[in-house]
Scaffold this active site. Structure first.
Site, short mmCIF file in Angstrom:
data_model
loop_
_atom_site.label_atom_id
_atom_site.label_comp_id
_atom_site.label_asym_id
_atom_site.label_seq_id
_atom_site.Cartn_x
_atom_site.Cartn_y
_atom_site.Cartn_z
N LEU A 89 0.82 -1.20 0.00
CA LEU A 89 0.00 0.00 0.00
C LEU A 89 0.85 1.25 0.00
CD1 LEU A 89 -2.66 1.53 0.19
CD2 LEU A 89 -2.63 1.15 2.67
N ALA B 235 2.51 -1.87 9.70
CA ALA B 235 1.70 -2.80 10.48
C ALA B 235 2.39 -4.15 10.59
CB ALA B 235 0.32 -2.98 9.86
N TYR B 236 2.08 -4.83 11.67
CA TYR B 236 2.42 -6.24 11.83
C TYR B 236 1.24 -7.01 11.26
CZ TYR B 236 3.79 -10.57 14.32
OH TYR B 236 4.16 -11.85 14.65
N TYR C 265 -4.20 -10.58 16.11
CA TYR C 265 -4.00 -9.50 15.14
C TYR C 265 -5.14 -8.48 15.24
CZ TYR C 265 -4.06 -7.17 10.58
OH TYR C 265 -4.11 -6.23 9.58
N LYS D 269 -4.92 -4.42 16.33
CA LYS D 269 -5.35 -3.34 15.44
C LYS D 269 -6.49 -2.54 16.06
CE LYS D 269 -4.08 -2.55 11.77
NZ LYS D 269 -3.02 -1.61 11.28
#
Length: 301
Positions: free
Chosen positions: A13, A65-66, A130, A134
């Site tokens: 992205l 991000a992870y 996850y 987030k």
């Protein structure tokens, strides 16, 4: 001059966002400067490093991000450090320096058991490590910079600059006569170039806070997505066979329903994302998958 910082700029992205901003600069707005920071350039988990990076910028887009969903189940602390603490650090820094923060989030913040598209204000109910990290990133960022944080949730991303489902399907097609793909998980395949264009619209707007869903319009299953990829490649879609999630057990639970609503775009005077199928067609025509298609790409049609 609008000064924009992209964190996570080396990802799929982040790279498409750089392209979108450059294209807009040529065709519409020349008064912008972009700083593209990869994870080696800026450690967002370090508050001082984040503050230093944000200084001098008007907009911060956090693409870092992870994203190793299964690995996060066994290492939630590491995922939380990047997805939650990192987001909070950037939000605090943005508040300090008077910048807007656009925090890229995910459909995994929801339970995935709905039957109608999730609204932007639907309660967060993550069921995976996850998703929890987030969701915490969203909460912490908005708490640290409530008037200057925009959340953009996305899902099912594919694009030119990173591993993704569509590219994997084409690679497997070269080695296998048939493929089995799950048909009981619904979502919205989203081209990163389209998401980047939506992010540019937000950057160019006067919007300073809120929640937006940055997925393509429409919906399908992974099975439907795979068949569409085969169709674009000129391959027989009947080579893709349906199965269910029980055949692909993984450490992290996958949402059965990841369809997101898009009302916030129109409510703020912005065009919502286009249909996923039209985007996939244009991605193919644009050569996004040419490196993995092994010559299977037909003439433009």
């Amino acid at each position: 001059m609008t000064r924009i910082l992209i964190t996570g700029a080396g990802g799929m992205l982040g790279r498409d966002l750089q392209t979108a901003l450059a294209d807009r600069a040529v065709t519409a707005l020349a008064d912008r400067a972009v700083t593209a920071a990869t994870r080696t350039d800026v450690d967002i988990t370090d508050a001082d490093a984040a503050a230093s990076a944000v200084a001098g910028h008007d907009v911060v887009v956090n693409c870092a991000a992870y994203t190793a969903v299964d690995a996060a189940e066994g290492d939630e602390e590491a995922a939380h450090l990047i997805n939650a603490t990192g987001a909070e650090n950037l939000a605090r820094a943005s508040a300090l320096h008077g910048a807007r923060l656009i925090q890229v989030s995910t459909d995994y913040v929801f339970a995935g058991n709905a039957t109608t598209p999730y609204a932007e204000d639907a309660p967060l109910a993550p069921v995976s490590a996850y998703g929890r990290t987030k969701a915490d990133g969203e909460r912490l960022a908005r708490a640290a910079h409530p008037d200057g944080t925009i959340i953009v949730r996305t899902a099912w991303l594919y694009g030119e600059h990173g591993p993704n489902f569509a590219a994997t399907m084409l690679k497997l097609a070269a080695d296998r006569e048939t493929l089995t793909v799950v048909d009981d998980q619904r979502g919205q395949p989203t081209w990163t170039a389209d998401l980047a264009a939506q992010l540019v619209r937000l950057i160019d707007s006067p919007i300073t806070s809120g929640v937006f869903h940055g997925t393509a319009s429409g919906e399908t299953t992974w099975f439907g997505f795979a068949r569409a990829v085969f169709e674009e490649a000129g391959l027989d879609p009947d080579r893709v066979q349906p199965t269910d999630s029980a055949s692909f057990v993984r450490p992290a639970p996958r949402p059965a329903y990841s369809v997101l609503a898009h009302s916030a775009w129109a409510e703020n005077g912005l065009a919502p994302p286009r249909d996923w199928r039209a985007a996939l067609h244009d991605a193919w025509r644009g050569g996004v998958f040419s490196s993995v298609a092994s010559g299977s790409r037909p003439p433009l049609r």
